[in-house]
Each structure stands twice: as C-alpha cells, then as structure tokens.
Design a protein around this motif. Structure first.
Motif, short mmCIF file in Angstrom:
data_model
loop_
_atom_site.label_atom_id
_atom_site.label_comp_id
_atom_site.label_asym_id
_atom_site.label_seq_id
_atom_site.Cartn_x
_atom_site.Cartn_y
_atom_site.Cartn_z
N ARG A 15 0.97 -1.18 0.04
CA ARG A 15 0.02 -0.03 0.01
C ARG A 15 0.94 1.26 0.04
NH1 ARG A 15 -4.16 1.03 4.91
NH2 ARG A 15 -2.15 1.41 6.06
N ALA A 16 2.09 1.13 0.95
CA ALA A 16 2.87 2.46 0.63
C ALA A 16 3.40 2.65 -0.37
CB ALA A 16 4.03 2.03 1.86
N VAL A 17 3.97 1.44 -0.96
CA VAL A 17 4.61 1.83 -2.69
C VAL A 17 3.52 2.24 -3.24
CG1 VAL A 17 5.67 0.58 -4.32
CG2 VAL A 17 6.21 -0.14 -1.98
N MET A 18 2.29 1.65 -3.53
CA MET A 18 1.39 2.19 -4.32
C MET A 18 1.26 3.74 -4.31
SD MET A 18 0.25 0.07 -6.53
CE MET A 18 -1.21 0.62 -7.34
N ARG A 19 1.16 4.10 -2.91
CA ARG A 19 0.73 5.46 -2.68
C ARG A 19 1.94 6.59 -3.08
NH1 ARG A 19 -2.66 5.47 2.46
NH2 ARG A 19 -0.66 4.80 3.65
N GLU A 20 3.14 6.04 -2.85
CA GLU A 20 4.41 6.79 -3.01
C GLU A 20 4.76 6.84 -4.58
OE1 GLU A 20 8.18 5.13 -1.44
OE2 GLU A 20 6.89 5.27 0.65
#
Ligand code: ADP
Ligand code: MG
Length: 716
Positions: free
Chosen positions: A610-615
């Motif tokens: 999720r963090a990677v997708m947001r970043e």
C-alpha cells in the motif's frame, strides 16, 4: 533420444521402496520442477533442497540439557512403563539414565512391542529430540531419532529440513530422497575446469551429497559452494537452451526487411497524436533490426500506457512494405479485439488489410480470413492462441508481435516459428522486468524501452480506504458518474461461493445496480466471448458508466476516458497487478484516481505494498519493490515461488553466476554448435536432467534440410 544412462532418474518416484501412489502424489507437490501432468520422477527428488537444518550436535548430558533445546543423549535403558489398561490417553514411558541423571522418554498412543524392541532394558541407545523439564524432571516427548549405540552413525547429527506438504512426513521424504540419491548414476563432468576451480565448485554428485547430508549448518545455505554449483548447472542449462533456440532462429533467417517507408508514413499521418521520443527511438531500433539479414528477437518494454501498440503497428508497416505479412498476438480475446478496433481505422487510412482470428471466428468469416492469410490478401492478422493452430497458414509471415509476453511460454514462441520462414519476433511486455530476469527468461534478447509516457498524462491520485467506508465511496462514485466520469470496479472473485466474506464481482454488480441502475455493467472471465465484448463496448461507448470486472479481463484494456479505478480487497493483489490495474486510468486528459479498498487488519506485506502504491507510479520501481516483497515468480506471472523456470537457482543469491553462465554457453556453442565434443555430450545430459528438452529436440531438427523459399524483395 535420452541417453540410457539417465534411465534410473527418469523412473517414477513410486518405484522407490516405501513410496506408494499416495506418497508419490504428495512428493509431486514438493518437488521444485514444473511437472505439468507428468508424475514426479526420481531425478526430481534430488532437487528438493533443504531450507535449514536441525543441529543435533549438542550432547550436554541429561542434567545439563536446557529446556526447549534439541540435544542428543547417550542413554542406558532402565525400565518400561506401559499405560494402565483401558487408559489410552496416558503415555507410555521409558526410563533411562546417563552419567548425569535420569530421563523419561514419553510416547503417546505408543506401540509397546515396537518400543520394547527398539529400546530393550539394559541396552545402550542414542536418542535425539527436544528437551523438556516438567516439575524439575527431565523428559523427552517422542524423540525424533532413536538408534542402538552400534548404529549411532545412522543418526543425522546435522539434519536437513525439507519443505513439506501436509500428510508427507519428514522421515518418509528424507528416506525417499536418500534412495533417489543412491540411484544417481556416475555422470561425466559438464563444467569446464576453469569455472570449477575459480568458483571452488564440487562435482554435481558431491554437491547433492553435501546438501542432503550436511556436516555443518552453513552447508545448506544457497550461498554455499554446493548450492551454487547446482544453481550454476541450472543457469548454464537455461542459457545453453536459450542460445540454441536463438541461434537456430537466427540461422534460419537471413532475410532483410527493407521498406520504402510509405505505409509507415501513411499510418503516422493518420495518428491523432505525435509519437513520443521514446516511441520514435524504439521504432528506429526495430526498423534497423528488420533491415538486417539477421533475425530480430527484440523485447519492447514499456510501462502500462506508454503506447506500445503503435510501435508494433509501425514495425508491422515495414514488414508489409517489404512484401510480407505480420501477426499480432494478444493473450486474451478482449485484447485482440481492442487491438483490432484501434488498428482498423489507421490501417484503412494507409490501405493496409487487417483481419482478426480468435477461437470465436467461425464458419464463412473464418474461412475467408484463413484464405486471405494463405493467399496474402490479408497483411496483418490480430489474434489469440488460435493463431498457433495448424489450419492457419500464411503466404509469407515475416514478423510476429507478441503482446504481454509473460503469458506465453517458450512453446508458443517455437510454435510461431513454425508458421513462417522464421519470422522476426517482437515481444511486448508491460512488466518492467529487471535485466537479470530478462536474461534468464528470454536469453540474449535485445531490449527497447519506452521510458517516457505520452505528453499530457496526469498523475493518478491514489487513495486507500478501509472496506467499512464503502458507503461513503459509493456516494462519491455516484457523484463522479453523474458528472460524466467512468469507473472501473475490480473484484477479486467472480462468484460468491468461492470464498466466504469476500464480495464477488456478481454480488458487487447486483449491489451497485440497486444503487445506480442500468449504468452498471459487468465483465468477468466466465462470461462468453460475445458477452464480454458487449460489456466492454457498452462501457467504451458510454452505455454503462461503471464496469465491475475481474482482473484478468481488464489487463491491457484501453478506455481513455475512464477516470476512476476502484480495487476491492486490494490486499489480495500483488504490486505488479495493482500497478497494471491502476494503469487503466490516467490515459486521457482528465484527472484520475485509484481507490484501494482494504479489508483490515492488514498484514505486513499488504501494508508495504500500500505504501509503495501511494508513493510512486514508476513501474520500474514498483517492479523492484515487488521483487523484494514477493520474489520473481510473481513478477513474471508464474506460479512457482522461486525464480521462474528454475528449480534451484535463486537470483537473489546467484545473479553473479548468470553472466558467467551466459558467457560460458556462448563460448561452448561457438566451438561446438552440435554438442558433439565430450563436454557437449555431457551438457546434453544436463539438459535432459533439468527438463530442457525443447532445446535438445530442436537440436535434432537442425539436420533436416530447409525447404527453399523464394525471397520477396519489394511490394508487388
Ligand atoms: P500500452 O503500452 O499500455 O499497451 P497502449 O498502446 O494501449 O499502451 O496506449 C495507451 C494509450 O495511449 C492509447 O489510447 C493510445 O492511443 C495512446 N497513445 C499512444 N501513443 C501516444 C502518443 N504518442 N501520444 C498520445 N497518446 C498516445
Ligand atoms: Mg497494451
């Protein structure tokens, strides 16, 4: 023909003593080879490598053995205490002692006579297992190993631990592997001395012995010389077989495809946009390849939405200018139809004749297309696997373009080779595959990259939301639809019954219909082709404004005015998949967003994804993160957990060997193309052993004379 030397390894595992059909079935699940529908063989078993060891070398004596530790004890048996009759839940105890104290060996549901035989009173035995202390009294429940003192060396002091599947006991698997090893025939060395020396490799047999009979815990590490040796064997086999396929492909070719650029120019004229710099560069690279007398084998990598299709079209234009035909293969019917509808108007403007061939074209229409391919009146055919069928014959297929390559295997590539006079190949993938993986999966392919997206693309805003706030989301989606926007809504499952607690596509469709009525459509993998088309068309044309879908059907689809992508149960999708799905929006000039709906609580991996997708929206970075989080198998869409297509090599440890193997393979084949030297013969054994038989089969095919075909030099 397989050398008979290898016969013992090609026997089914059921031929091993103590392995019946049931155990054989369980073994098939732990062997790392991709079995397809063949049974597991003795030779597959030796590649089931331990992931760790149990160290039993600690021999402290009873009194000094720490609770919970694994120890080996030298004991004298004192007495047996069977449970009272009729009390099956009470344990059977065997009391024993050493110099330091007394211990109770404890067995539940024990078979008394067997215990009496194994541990007669007064006898000296060695046992190994986990130590327990209960009320200050030492005990060991179900020792892992019990051996008479005179057979103590049979007890593995450093015991390899293998991956298990339920129902298969460690002991049974260990014995079966031992048996398999004992059937290993003496094999000639297939590695050259220099590599052996510089890498400190043991022989193949010694490497297997070291991994299955470790002397020290580090012996089973993927970084140990033994594992590296086997990894190298496998990487080398891979590189040799890819090189054989490739060199055969190149050897068959030798046909320069020069064009006058007229068809390409007409197509470019008809495009509603200008090519990006990256697209122009890729087109240039491909044109140069096509003009060479060598056969082209090129991979076109471009992130989702980077515009690969038009690059393929311009390559096909050159093929047509040179008087040949081109085929564009897509992994699904929906994609094939989408390509057709994109290409048709452009082709019409440039006077190019285009047709489609999938499993669905039947009757007169199909016959007409087949005839057109055979007499050359069709220039470009777009299709699916159906293009591989035997009834499909081309007048002169000179270029094959394969879209979304990771879905097609080597077999299909070979099948398409058979269709033309070794057509040039362009393989397109949206998965930004790291260089090392390109090398293992495709061998020495040339690579063009689309590093830039068409101008005017806006970043996609990515938001995450817990499933509990679904109502809120539905409200917002409703407003967006009322404002004229289009929404993809992805569900992980088709039908409800598959798994409890997850909303299926059908249920979600029904629920959203209750809210939004007729403007909600659905498309999933179980629908008929015509139904899928109708659903996609309705969504494209605006008859529906929200499309509920499962993932497979929307990979690659292009609906430029869709602006919202909702992914329900985003925690179930891998990064590459999420990225691929998000790439369906942000294709037009409107601001777009991607909503990841999560079911809480989230595991670690899901949280990191999720963090990677947001970043980031950078496909290359996402692929790298994906590699870290999930391993390479997922990245290429394959099932295995290790490196795709490999049984023992793991690129996170062995990528340094890949380059050496590549050079080794090249050198070998440059000196001994027919694998006729002693080393070549040995390498052939290796190829059989590791299931690289396509290459060996191909190798036989070389000696068949090729039918003569006239060269076509210009457009007639
Ligand atoms: P992918 O690389 O994901 O297969 P497509 O070939 O489907 O991408 O292209 C995505 C969209 O971008 C299509 O709608 C296509 O018409 C459009 N497109 C392609 N090249 C350009 C360009 N140079 N400028 C503007 N739009 C483009
Ligand atoms: Mg595409």
């Amino acid at each position: 023909m397989r050398p008979s030397l290898l016969d013992p390894l090609f026997a089914p595992v059921a031929s091993i003593e103590g392995v019946g059909p049931k155990v054989a079935g369980m073994i098939a699940r732990v062997v790392p080879a991709d079995l397809g529908d063949r049974p597991a063989r003795v030779g597959d078993l030796v590649f089931v490598l331990p992931h760790s060891v149990i160290d039993r070398r600690n021999r402290p004596g009873i009194a000094f053995a720490a609770a919970g530790s694994v120890v080996t004890l030298d004991l004298r048996i004192d007495r047996h205490q069977a449970p009272p009759r009729g009390n099956r839940s009470a344990p059977y105890r065997v009391f024993a002692h050493d110099d330091t104290g007394e211990i109770a060996l404890t067995f539940f549901h024990a078979h008394g006579p067997w215990l009496e035989r194994t541990m007669p009173v007064g006898e000296h035995v060695v046992v190994s297992g986990r130590m327990e202390w209960f009320n200050g009294r030492p005990s060991m429940v179900h020792p892992d190993h019990i051996a008479r003192a005179d057979a103590a060396e049979s007890l593995p002091l450093v015991e390899p631990v293998y991956p298990l599947t339920s129902g298969l006991s460690a002991k049974v698997l260990r014995r079966a592997i031992g048996q398999a090893l004992s059937r290993l025939p003496p094999l000639p060395e297939w590695l050259d001395e220099d590599t052996m020396r510089s890498q400190c490799f043991p022989s193949f047999a010694a490497a297997l012995q070291a991994l299955h009979g470790p002397a020290e815990p580090p012996d089973v590490s993927p970084e140990a010389a033994a594992w590296r040796r086997l990894a190298y064997d496998e990487l080398l086999a891979g590189q040799v077989s890819l090189a054989l396929v490739r060199s055969r492909a190149k050897r068959l070719s030798g046909r320069p495809l020069g064009g006058d650029g007229r068809v390409a120019a007409a197509l470019v004229q008809a495009l509603p946009y200008r090519l990006t710099g990256a697209q122009q560069r890729a087109v240039g690279e491909i044109r140069a390849d096509l003009e060479k007398p060598e056969r082209m084998l090129r991979l076109l990598q471009g992130d989702v939405g980077s515009g690969k299709t038009v690059v393929a079209l311009l390559a096909m234009a050159q093929a047509i200018e040179a008087g040949g035909q081109a085929a564009l293969m897509a992994p699904t019917e929906i994609l094939a139809r989408q390509h057709l509808s994109t290409l048709e108007p452009l082709a019409a403007a440039a006077g190019v004749r285009i047709a489609i061939l999938t499993g669905r074209e039947k009757g007169r229409e199909r016959a007409a297309t087949l005839a057109g391919l055979e007499d050359g009146s069709v220039d470009i055919v777009v299709g699916t696997h159906a293009l591989f069928q035997e009834t499909v014959r081309f007048r002169d297929l000179v270029l094959a373009v394969v879209d979304e390559q990771h879905r097609f295997g080597v077999h299909q590539r070979l099948a398409i080779n058979a269709k033309g006079d070794a057509p040039d190949m362009l393989v397109m993938t949206a998965t930004p595959i790291p260089r090392t993986l390109v090398l293992t999966a495709f061998g020495d392919m040339d690579v063009s990259r689309l590093t830039e997206k068409p101008a005017g693309r806006r970043p996609v805003r990515t938001v995450t939301l817990p499933l509990e706030r679904l109502d809120e989301l539905v409200g917002r989606v409703g407003e967006a639809m009322a404002g004229g926007q289009k929404v993809f809504w992805i569900c992980p499952l088709v039908e409800e019954s598959e798994e409890a607690g997850v909303m299926s596509a059908e249920d979600r469709h029904a629920a959203l219909r209750r809210t939004f009525g007729e403007s909600v459509g659905i498309v999933h993998g179980r629908m008929k082709g015509t139904e899928k088309d109708a659903a996609m068309r309705a969504f494209k044309e605006g008859g529906t404004r929200l499309l509920v879908a499962t993932t497979v059907v929307v990979v690659g689809v292009d609906v430029p005015d869709a602006t919202i992508m909702v992914i329900e149960h985003a925690e179930r999708f891998g990064l590459a998949q999420l990225h691929q799905l998000r790439g369906r929006v942000g294709r037009g000039n409107q601001p777009s967003s991607c909503v990841l709906l999560y079911k809480e609580p989230l595991g670690d991996t899901a949280r990191q994804r999720r963090a990677v997708m947001r970043e980031t929206e950078d496909g290359f970075r996402i692929a790298e993160e994906d590699l870290k989080l999930r391993g390479e198998g997922e990245l290429l869409g394959t099932r295995q957990s290790g490196t795709p297509g490999f049984q023992v090599a793991r690129l996170e440890f062995h990528s340094d060997l890949l380059e050496i193997a590549r050079r080794d393979a090249r050198l070998l084949l440059s000196r001994d193309m027919d694998l006729a030297s002693p080393r070549g013969e040995a390498i052939r054994l290796l190829l059989y052993l590791l299931g690289r038989t396509e290459a060996v089969r191909l190798h036989r095919g070389w000696h068949r004379p090729r039918p003569h075909r006239p060269r076509v030099t210009g457009r007639t």
